[in-house]
Design an enzyme around this catalytic site. Structure first.
Site, PDB file in Angstrom:
ATOM      1  N   ALA A  25     -29.587   4.797  -2.552  1.00 27.51           N
ATOM      2  CA  ALA A  25     -28.135   4.585  -2.425  1.00 27.51           C
ATOM      3  C   ALA A  25     -27.922   3.474  -1.401  1.00 27.51           C
ATOM      4  O   ALA A  25     -27.210   3.619  -0.414  1.00 27.51           O
ATOM      5  CB  ALA A  25     -27.408   5.870  -2.025  1.00 27.51           C
ATOM      6  N   LEU A  26     -28.552   2.348  -1.664  1.00 28.09           N
ATOM      7  CA  LEU A  26     -28.680   1.291  -0.664  1.00 28.09           C
ATOM      8  C   LEU A  26     -27.350   0.610  -0.380  1.00 28.09           C
ATOM      9  O   LEU A  26     -26.505   0.435  -1.250  1.00 28.09           O
ATOM     10  CB  LEU A  26     -29.704   0.257  -1.137  1.00 28.09           C
ATOM     11  CG  LEU A  26     -31.115   0.809  -1.368  1.00 28.09           C
ATOM     12  CD1 LEU A  26     -32.056  -0.326  -1.782  1.00 28.09           C
ATOM     13  CD2 LEU A  26     -31.657   1.531  -0.136  1.00 28.09           C
ATOM     14  N   HIS A  52     -29.203  -1.056   4.869  1.00 25.55           N
ATOM     15  CA  HIS A  52     -30.590  -1.072   4.387  1.00 25.55           C
ATOM     16  C   HIS A  52     -31.071  -2.514   4.167  1.00 25.55           C
ATOM     17  O   HIS A  52     -32.191  -2.871   4.520  1.00 25.55           O
ATOM     18  CB  HIS A  52     -30.707  -0.317   3.052  1.00 25.55           C
ATOM     19  CG  HIS A  52     -30.376   1.145   3.127  1.00 25.55           C
ATOM     20  ND1 HIS A  52     -29.282   1.686   2.497  1.00 25.55           N
ATOM     21  CD2 HIS A  52     -31.000   2.175   3.741  1.00 25.55           C
ATOM     22  CE1 HIS A  52     -29.253   2.994   2.713  1.00 25.55           C
ATOM     23  NE2 HIS A  52     -30.273   3.323   3.463  1.00 25.55           N
ATOM     24  N   GLN A  61     -34.381   9.381  15.310  1.00 23.02           N
ATOM     25  CA  GLN A  61     -35.435   9.245  14.290  1.00 23.02           C
ATOM     26  C   GLN A  61     -36.345   8.059  14.607  1.00 23.02           C
ATOM     27  O   GLN A  61     -37.572   8.150  14.460  1.00 23.02           O
ATOM     28  CB  GLN A  61     -34.778   9.059  12.923  1.00 23.02           C
ATOM     29  CG  GLN A  61     -35.714   8.663  11.813  1.00 23.02           C
ATOM     30  CD  GLN A  61     -34.999   8.639  10.483  1.00 23.02           C
ATOM     31  OE1 GLN A  61     -34.710   9.680   9.908  1.00 23.02           O
ATOM     32  NE2 GLN A  61     -34.683   7.455   9.981  1.00 23.02           N
ATOM     33  N   SER A 108     -23.344   4.042   5.915  1.00 22.82           N
ATOM     34  CA  SER A 108     -24.183   5.199   5.619  1.00 22.82           C
ATOM     35  C   SER A 108     -23.970   5.587   4.168  1.00 22.82           C
ATOM     36  O   SER A 108     -22.852   5.517   3.654  1.00 22.82           O
ATOM     37  CB  SER A 108     -23.780   6.375   6.524  1.00 22.82           C
ATOM     38  OG  SER A 108     -24.332   7.581   6.015  1.00 22.82           O
TER      39      SER A 108
HETATM   40  P1  AMP Z   1     -31.572   6.445   4.882  1.00 18.40           P
HETATM   41  O1  AMP Z   1     -31.656   5.887   3.504  1.00 18.40           O
HETATM   42  O2  AMP Z   1     -30.193   6.846   5.286  1.00 18.40           O
HETATM   43  O3  AMP Z   1     -32.622   7.483   5.159  1.00 18.40           O
HETATM   44  O4  AMP Z   1     -31.911   5.240   5.862  1.00 18.40           O
HETATM   45  C1  AMP Z   1     -33.063   4.464   5.680  1.00 18.40           C
HETATM   46  C2  AMP Z   1     -33.197   3.507   6.843  1.00 18.40           C
HETATM   47  O5  AMP Z   1     -32.040   2.682   6.915  1.00 18.40           O
HETATM   48  C3  AMP Z   1     -33.304   4.211   8.198  1.00 18.40           C
HETATM   49  O6  AMP Z   1     -34.230   3.516   9.023  1.00 18.40           O
HETATM   50  C4  AMP Z   1     -31.898   4.093   8.736  1.00 18.40           C
HETATM   51  O7  AMP Z   1     -31.835   4.133  10.139  1.00 18.40           O
HETATM   52  C5  AMP Z   1     -31.502   2.738   8.211  1.00 18.40           C
HETATM   53  N1  AMP Z   1     -30.044   2.594   8.179  1.00 18.40           N
HETATM   54  C6  AMP Z   1     -29.158   3.427   7.576  1.00 18.40           C
HETATM   55  N2  AMP Z   1     -27.902   3.022   7.817  1.00 18.40           N
HETATM   56  C7  AMP Z   1     -28.002   1.908   8.591  1.00 18.40           C
HETATM   57  C8  AMP Z   1     -27.053   1.026   9.200  1.00 18.40           C
HETATM   58  N3  AMP Z   1     -25.745   1.195   9.054  1.00 18.40           N
HETATM   59  N4  AMP Z   1     -27.531   0.005   9.943  1.00 18.40           N
HETATM   60  C9  AMP Z   1     -28.870  -0.184  10.107  1.00 18.40           C
HETATM   61  N5  AMP Z   1     -29.802   0.607   9.570  1.00 18.40           N
HETATM   62  C10 AMP Z   1     -29.382   1.644   8.827  1.00 18.40           C
END
Ligand code: AMP
Length: 278
Positions: A32-33, A37, A151, A183
């Protein structure tokens, strides 16, 4: 170069073998990029980037949103093509957790407190899957967002403690115009909830500003004021607002060392997290 989608660890290793000489960077995600991401992919620069897309069941508790979590592999592939990602690793759950799987990686230190107080299963799930992903790809570098600050520190600890040959790199938080951290879970918010959500970052900014002015010992009051402000702007519950050592998440007594304010709060059924430098 055409984008390759690998479904198994064996396929991934075969795809990466001829590319290793120039360096490999990994960006683990649950798909769900969004632009947050993609900013991690850009931060990998110059290296061959492998983006993993895996909604990891072991980091969700039974009452959490594993089934509802947004999934859109075709959309994700289209986005990754725009930033020139050559390799996607999108394994099935059975590939990551084969029959009889019985190993869990747990990280103490930065993995205790904060999120763990509210999602006790969470970091064991994250640490186990990240260890598996890094061992599958053996990248020189892996990029994690500061959005999930605790994390990031847990993964750094894990890589150091297990002697993984991967440098863990933190990348800045990508935000909407009003400051809401991007997010995948923002998709759950109704228009009214979305308006409230934009205040999370603003409250953290206020807490950080007050903390910088606070006398010794005043940091706990700044946290309490942050909780009250979040409730006043419409958050239904606040798990924590915490001023912590930016390196190890120990409780900050003063600002002699770099500090970070971290928060988790819910609107309706949607739980949001955010953090910023103090
Ligand atoms: P997720 O798909 O939510 O598990 O996130 C995957 C990676 O993307 C993790 O390292 C998150 O910290 C990073 N990430 C998610 N949202 C953001 C954002 N708004 N800014 C920077 N990195 C993000």
């Amino acid at each position: 170069m055409a984008l390759t989608v690998c479904r198994t660890i064996a396929e991934l290793r075969t795809a990466l073998a001829p590319l290793r000489r120039d360096g490999v960077a990994m960006v683990p995600t649950m798909g769900a990029l969004h632009d947050g991401h993609l900013s991690l992919v850009r931060a990998a620069r110059a290296r061959t980037v492998v983006v993993s897309i895996f909604v990891n069941p072991t980091q969700f508790a039974p009452h959490e949103d594993f089934d509802a979590y947004p999934r859109n592999l075709d959309g994700d592939i289209a986005k990754l093509e725009t930033v020139g990602t050559p390799i996607i690793f999108a394994p099935a759950a059975r590939e990551m957790y084969p029959e009889g799987f019985a190993t869990t990686v747990t990280v103490g230190g930065p993995g205790t407190g904060l999120e763990t107080d509210f999602r006790p299963h969470f970091f064991a799930g994250v640490a186990t899957v990240v260890a598996k992903l890094l061992l599958a790809a053996l990248p020189d570098r892996a990029i994690f967002g500061e959005k999930d600050y605790q994390q990031l520190l847990v993964v750094r600890r894990l890589a150091q403690d297990l002697g993984l040959p991967t440098e863990i790199v933190g990348a800045p938080i990508a935000r909407e115009a009003d400051g809401l951290a991007l997010s995948s879970r923002n998709a759950y918010l109704s228009a009214g909830e979305r308006a409230i959500a934009g205040n999370l970052n603003k409250v953290l900014r206020d807490v950080a500003a007050r903390a910088r002015e606070a006398e010794d010992g005043g940091l706990r009051d700044c946290e309490a004021m942050g909780v009250a402000e979040l409730k006043a702007v419409g958050f239904d519950s606040v798990d924590y607002v915490a001023i912590r050592d930016a390196q190890n998440l120990a409780v900050s007594r003063d600002l002699a060392r770099p500090a970070r304010v971290l928060a988790a709060a819910s609107i309706g059924r949607t739980r949001l997290i955010d953090n910023r430098e103090v």
